[in-house]
Design a protein around this motif. Structure first.
Motif, mmCIF file in Angstrom:
data_model
loop_
_atom_site.group_PDB
_atom_site.id
_atom_site.type_symbol
_atom_site.label_atom_id
_atom_site.label_comp_id
_atom_site.label_asym_id
_atom_site.label_seq_id
_atom_site.Cartn_x
_atom_site.Cartn_y
_atom_site.Cartn_z
ATOM 1 N N GLU A 166 0.819 -1.214 0.000
ATOM 2 C CA GLU A 166 0.000 0.000 0.000
ATOM 3 C C GLU A 166 0.852 1.262 0.000
ATOM 4 O OE1 GLU A 166 -2.881 0.108 3.144
ATOM 5 O OE2 GLU A 166 -4.104 -1.449 2.215
ATOM 6 N N ILE A 167 0.409 2.212 -0.821
ATOM 7 C CA ILE A 167 0.996 3.548 -0.822
ATOM 8 C C ILE A 167 -0.154 4.557 -0.803
ATOM 9 C CG2 ILE A 167 3.148 2.923 -1.996
ATOM 10 C CD1 ILE A 167 1.934 4.015 -4.586
ATOM 11 N N ILE A 193 -3.344 -3.512 -9.326
ATOM 12 C CA ILE A 193 -3.537 -2.260 -8.590
ATOM 13 C C ILE A 193 -4.979 -2.181 -8.102
ATOM 14 C CG2 ILE A 193 -3.509 0.254 -8.773
ATOM 15 C CD1 ILE A 193 -1.462 -0.098 -11.058
ATOM 16 N N ALA A 194 -5.134 -1.856 -6.817
ATOM 17 C CA ALA A 194 -6.455 -1.601 -6.237
ATOM 18 C C ALA A 194 -6.438 -0.181 -5.681
ATOM 19 C CB ALA A 194 -6.764 -2.600 -5.137
ATOM 20 N N ILE A 195 -7.489 0.562 -5.964
ATOM 21 C CA ILE A 195 -7.545 1.967 -5.562
ATOM 22 C C ILE A 195 -8.690 2.167 -4.563
ATOM 23 C CG2 ILE A 195 -7.833 4.343 -6.360
ATOM 24 C CD1 ILE A 195 -6.901 3.234 -9.158
ATOM 25 N N ALA A 196 -8.362 2.749 -3.414
ATOM 26 C CA ALA A 196 -9.380 3.042 -2.393
ATOM 27 C C ALA A 196 -9.471 4.554 -2.231
ATOM 28 C CB ALA A 196 -9.015 2.387 -1.065
ATOM 29 N N ASP A 197 -10.652 5.105 -2.539
ATOM 30 C CA ASP A 197 -10.845 6.540 -2.355
ATOM 31 C C ASP A 197 -11.193 6.828 -0.887
ATOM 32 O OD1 ASP A 197 -13.526 5.829 -2.085
ATOM 33 O OD2 ASP A 197 -14.093 6.578 -4.056
ATOM 34 N N GLU A 198 -11.517 8.080 -0.580
ATOM 35 C CA GLU A 198 -11.783 8.456 0.812
ATOM 36 C C GLU A 198 -12.972 7.683 1.393
ATOM 37 O OE1 GLU A 198 -12.046 12.625 -0.046
ATOM 38 O OE2 GLU A 198 -9.996 12.979 0.646
ATOM 39 N N TYR A 199 -13.985 7.458 0.580
ATOM 40 C CA TYR A 199 -15.149 6.693 1.035
ATOM 41 C C TYR A 199 -14.747 5.252 1.371
ATOM 42 C CZ TYR A 199 -19.508 4.104 0.877
ATOM 43 O OH TYR A 199 -20.544 3.258 1.180
#
Length: 159
Positions: free
Chosen positions: A12-13, A67-73
């Motif tokens: 994670e970054i 790649i998995a992307i997690a936004d603020e929600y």
């Protein structure tokens, strides 16, 4: 400024929208891109994308990345523990609706498999086949043939 947690091959970054906007990205085709960052050139190719799960498979300079992307929600939901999956399977069988027991297909001590038929419940002029929710052994049968049952009533206990 939006912040994203990006998992690249499970590492994670954290990046923000300002950092992303600094990248010089040139689209060559629907799947191929040239990226410049700090005077370094990267050739990227989109292999697959799942926009519902916010995941990508890309190839950068010949190396594959997931790649998995997690936004603020997504980050808030994870922090609140709402993504935790309850792995405990329900074993007991409760009446899904009021009705009449037409047949009991198992006996106490009998081994059952998930999805196996265990009893027949008549409700609203229809026969409903009730199945085992998980593998186990029938420990108690709490009803008999021709019993009237209420919604939610415990019918069979499986250990």
């Amino acid at each position: 400024m939006k912040t994203y947690v990006v998992s690249v091959n499970d590492e994670e970054i954290t990046v923000n929208s300002k950092e992303v906007s600094k990248l010089n990205i040139v689209k060559d085709s629907d799947e191929e891109y040239h990226i410049l960052e700090d005077n370094k050139k990267y050739n990227a190719k989109l292999i697959s994308a799942n926009f519902l799960e916010k995941t990508l498979k890309v190839e950068v300079n010949g190396n594959s990345y997931t790649i998995a992307i997690a936004d603020e929600y997504d980050q808030m939901v994870k922090k609140m523990g709402l993504l935790a999956v309850n792995t405990k399977k329900e074993k007991n069988i409760n009446a899904p609706m009021p009705g009449l027991i037409l047949d009991i297909l198992v006996t106490e001590g009998q081994e059952v498999k998930e999805g196996e038929q265990v009893l027949v419940l008549s409700a609203m002029k229809m026969e409903n086949i009730i199945t085992a929710p998980s593998d186990g052994v029938v420990s108690v049968v709490n009803v008999a043939k021709d019993d009237a049952v209420e919604k939610g009533q415990l019918l069979i206990e499986i250990a």
